[in-house]
Scaffold this active site. Structure first.
Site, PDB file in Angstrom:
ATOM      1  CG  ASP A   1       7.610   5.365  -1.429  1.00 17.04           C
ATOM      2  OD1 ASP A   1       6.671   6.287  -1.784  1.00 17.04           O
ATOM      3  OD2 ASP A   1       8.405   5.305  -0.271  1.00 17.04           O
TER       4      ASP A   1
ATOM      5  CD  GLU B   1       3.402   9.294   2.036  1.00 16.34           C
ATOM      6  OE1 GLU B   1       3.805   9.590   0.792  1.00 16.34           O
ATOM      7  OE2 GLU B   1       3.979   8.647   2.666  1.00 16.34           O
TER       8      GLU B   1
ATOM      9  CG  HIS C   1       4.361   8.898  -4.156  1.00 11.25           C
ATOM     10  ND1 HIS C   1       3.839   9.650  -3.592  1.00 11.25           N
ATOM     11  CD2 HIS C   1       5.153   8.275  -3.069  1.00 11.25           C
ATOM     12  CE1 HIS C   1       3.871   9.743  -2.135  1.00 11.25           C
ATOM     13  NE2 HIS C   1       4.946   8.648  -2.152  1.00 11.25           N
TER      14      HIS C   1
END
Length: 591
Positions: A361, A337, A528
């Site tokens: 995550d 991401e 994260h």
């Protein structure tokens, strides 16, 4: 194109310049200190790429300005990125110090009684502090005899910690972060901050639209022979997990093959964009063959790519791992991401250890009570106070399965130069590739699924940017935890059973953000985090101080915290010192 040379460690033997007996009596001892330091560092350290670390020793001992200048000229011509000054005696403080403002530097003053090495150390550090050029102090705990050429354990620890961190600083300088795409789903870490990279890390940001990846795939700007090798490797090594999509979203064999092909192509093309590929020049693509000199990268993916094309999970998982169809190799650093700040934490971890990094995550805090309510299982051992579920959509390094083994047979993640092909194969065998969930990834893809073995020491880190303050670093040392299979299955299926999982138990201190596991989760600064093998928080702290990034949260023992000596002048609380010193000196490259 000429390959960029790796940074070297400069060793500066400094000496009392008084002739007619003083200097002459010290020449051999001083130069031997330099040689012993160089021998230690070259024996114990490697660059993250696996290459041997080289040390450059000044041609002469340094007694004053002229010899210091000659040493600097030599170092400048040999890409010295950090320096260690060594001496067993009194020397002339500000006349002999390394004055480069951005090069990490340490001084080892020999703890002996015959000559005052400690006095020079204090005088030189005072000069560094007064001139605003911080340096690290190295001084042995116990007095040594003048003819003792050994390096005490406490001195060795500081030399190695300084050198590891200093090499990381020097290795990042001048490189780039490849931002492939833009902001992913509003994630702040993917709002790539050029000033942060330039001012704190000495790096550039190369911003490239995801259409460049599309162009390379569509126009066959890749090595077609390598693609066939990659497909054959996947056919041999990939085990596929269940397809949990509704029937109307499941792909047939031909469609699945196309998704796999494009996923592998994405890995190849992102790699080529990062580091270049001379084979592209052979097909007339000279510009593309150069790459972007990227030491780290991030891929936006969601949603502008993944709503139409296969997601980045397979590409990122393979690139972040220590092996692929070409065998065992240095892992890349590719942030899911385009979370550039997690990418920087990955980069730091890789530079410090030479190992692959696990991007995840920070998903769920499970209290002992909640787990017992849901599964009937009572947590014990490392997990007795609760655990954090670290899980993402499949881009974590496959090394994270911990199917590699240390010298005592314990599960671990090794530096890539120590990994055997059998261990790489074991990591692949422990991984399943599950079709991407359509609700998240309309363009398809494959998510890697593995479960990290328990009892493995890890350090979880994260960089965040705070307006008005700048970057901060979070550190949490702890262990992976192994749950009974039925308990894992129940908990995992409540989240997503097609993704890789690490159950993480941080080490608690009973105060602040480490009061309990809930507090660790509550104080984590973003969605994260990164897992680096081992309890290496002290190395992260030293590296952060070199870059002037304060540490806002850590559970490292105070005796292991190692920062420049000038930090002690910024108050009596060591964490408050860190904030004040970083603010006082400003980012290392001050843009």
């Amino acid at each position: 194109m000429k390959k960029i040379s790796l940074p070297k460690i400069g060793i500066r033997p400094v000496i009392d310049g008084r002739r007619m007996g003083v200097r002459e009596s010290l020449e051999e001892q001083t130069m031997n200190m330099a040689k012993a330091t160089a021998a230690l560092l070259t024996e114990k350290l490697r660059h993250a790429c696996g290459a041997a670390v080289e040390c450059v020793i000044s041609d002469t001992c340094i007694a004053g300005m002229a010899e210091a200048a000659a040493c600097e000229e030599k170092f400048s011509s040999q890409n010295v990125g950090l320096t260690i000054t060594v001496t067993p005696c009194w020397c002339y403080g500000s006349e002999t110090i390394d004055m480069d403002p951005t090069r990490p530097k340490a001084i080892w003053g020999f703890n002996g009684t015959e000559r005052p090495g400690a006095v020079y150390l204090a005088a030189a550090l005072a000069a560094h502090s007064q001139k605003g050029i911080p340096a690290f102090s190295i001084y042995g705990h116990d007095v040594q005899d003048a003819d003792d050429t050994s390096i005490p354990a406490d001195v060795e620890e500081k030399l190695l910690r300084f050198a590891r961190a200093g090499l990381a600083v020097a290795s990042m300088k001048g490189k780039s972060y490849l931002s492939l795409g833009g902001v992913s789903m509003g994630i702040a870490g993917s709002i790539v901050d050029h000033n942060f990279f330039e001012s704190w890390l000495g790096m550039k940001v190369q911003a490239v639209d995801m259409t460049e990846l599309r162009r390379r795939i569509d126009q066959k700007i890749y090595d077609e022979a390598e693609l066939e090798m990659a497909l054959a490797w996947a056919d041999k090594n990939f085990r596929y997990g269940e397809d949990e999509n509704n029937k109307q979203y499941q792909r047939n064999a031909e469609q699945s093959r196309a998704v796999l092909r494009e996923s592998l192509l994405m890995a190849m093309c992102i790699r080529d964009m990062m580091q270049g590929n001379s084979k592209l020049a052979d097909i007339g693509r000279v510009e593309e063959s150069l790459g972007y000199n990227a030491i780290a990268a991030g891929f936006q993916g969601q949603r502008h790519w993944t709503d139409q094309y296969p997601n980045g999970d397979t590409a990122e998982a393979i690139l972040n791992s220590s092996f692929d169809w070409n065998g065992v190799r240095e892992p890349f650093v590719v942030a899911t991401e385009n979370d550039s700040l997690n990418g920087v934490a990955m980069l730091m971890g890789h530079q410090l250890t030479g190992t692959a990094q696990v991007f995840a995550d920070v998903r769920t805090y499970w209290s002992p009570e909640a787990i017992e309510r849901v599964t009937g299982h009572k947590l014990d051992g490392l997990a007795e106070h609760g655990i954090i579920h670290l899980i993402n959509s499949g881009s974590a390094a496959l090394d994270g399965s911990c199917k590699q083994r240390d010298s005592e047979g314990n599960p671990t993640m090794k530096p890539h130069w120590e990994i055997s092909q059998q261990e790489a194969d074991a990591c692949l065998a422990a991984t399943e590739w599950c079709p991407a969930i359509h609700e998240y990834f309309r363009g398809g893809g494959y998510s890697s699924r593995f479960l990290t073995e328990g009892g493995v020491p890890f350090t979880m880190t994260r960089v965040n940017i705070i307006k008005g303050l700048g970057p901060v670093l979070q550190i949490a040392e702890g262990w992976s935890v192994e749950l009974p299979k039925d308990v894992h299955d129940i908990l995992n299926k409540r989240t997503n059973s097609t993704w890789p999982t690490t159950w993480f138990a941080p080490r608690l201190t009973g105060k602040g953000p480490f009061t309990d596991v809930y507090s660790v989760m509550a104080n984590w600064g973003a969605n994260h985090g990164v897992l680096t093998i081992g309890h290496v928080g002290a190395d992260f702290i030293t590296l952060a101080s070199m870059l002037r990034i304060p540490v806002c949260m850590h559970n490292v023992e105070e005796t292991k915290v190692y920062r420049p000596s000038a930090w002690a002048a910024h108050g009596m609380d060591i964490e408050g010192q860190d904030y004040r010193a970083c603010q006082n000196y400003g980012p290392l490259y001050k843009r």
